[in-house]
Design an enzyme around this catalytic site. Sequence first.
Site, mmCIF file in Angstrom:
data_model
loop_
_atom_site.group_PDB
_atom_site.id
_atom_site.type_symbol
_atom_site.label_atom_id
_atom_site.label_comp_id
_atom_site.label_asym_id
_atom_site.label_seq_id
_atom_site.Cartn_x
_atom_site.Cartn_y
_atom_site.Cartn_z
ATOM 1 N N ASP A 124 -0.838 12.901 -5.658
ATOM 2 C CA ASP A 124 -0.371 14.028 -6.472
ATOM 3 C C ASP A 124 -0.736 13.758 -7.928
ATOM 4 O O ASP A 124 -0.715 12.600 -8.365
ATOM 5 C CB ASP A 124 1.148 14.188 -6.384
ATOM 6 C CG ASP A 124 1.636 14.310 -4.959
ATOM 7 O OD1 ASP A 124 1.743 15.442 -4.486
ATOM 8 O OD2 ASP A 124 1.895 13.267 -4.322
ATOM 9 N N VAL A 159 0.859 -1.184 0.000
ATOM 10 C CA VAL A 159 0.000 0.000 0.000
ATOM 11 C C VAL A 159 0.896 1.236 0.000
ATOM 12 O O VAL A 159 1.827 1.347 0.797
ATOM 13 C CB VAL A 159 -0.961 0.016 1.215
ATOM 14 C CG1 VAL A 159 -2.002 -1.082 1.084
ATOM 15 C CG2 VAL A 159 -0.212 -0.110 2.539
#
Length: 236
Positions: free
Chosen positions: A205, A89
Amino acid sequence: MSTPHINANPGDFAKTIIMSGDPLRAKLIAETYLEDVKEVTNVRGILGFTGKYKSKDISIMGHGMGAPSASIYFHELMATYGVKNFIRVGSCGAISDNIHLKDLIVAMGASTDSKINRIRFLDHDLAAIANYDLLQACIEVLKTTTVNYKVGNVFSSDLFYRPNENDYTLMAKYGVLGVEMEVNALYALAAEHQCRALALCTVTDHIVQHEHLTADERRTDLHEMVKVALETAIKI
């Protein structure tokens, strides 16, 4: 028997592990979601834990940043500790116009600018792909949630600060969804050691559009990814 980078005892790790680049995030995941948690390794500040999630033994551990660091921990867990199922993750930067902040990318495969897999694979190109059973289990979990997700390819880069942003245009043309730094190494080592691996990447982002999540948003939305990973882990 410990390794140079892991000081756990035999049997300390579960057969299934969820890994995060940030060891403090691994600690937070373990303390938030697992019961009967025990710290099993802490060499060089890379923390690892084992506990139970919905009665199933699960380990959580950090691996540092980039393929060389991550490969050390992936290899030692596979070769010495017998861990068989890996779910990574992490965060990534999106480059596709079809991907947005907070989306979850399920990494079906990973291209790379690194030579790390060529060194392993006789200087040939290895198709670094996810395990199908893990991928299928994850999609089944995601269909029960409201998480916006995409399944596709990522690009594992050795450079966090890339000197030529025009590279991203070419990657996007080839259907790459996002850029991160470790997935290609994880998938290659899983293939070498006959293990199963899957990587989940939350978009924190958007590289091309110059958009970023706030610190609070990163904390909240990464937890959604962690829950998906844990539910996937108990299905296998």
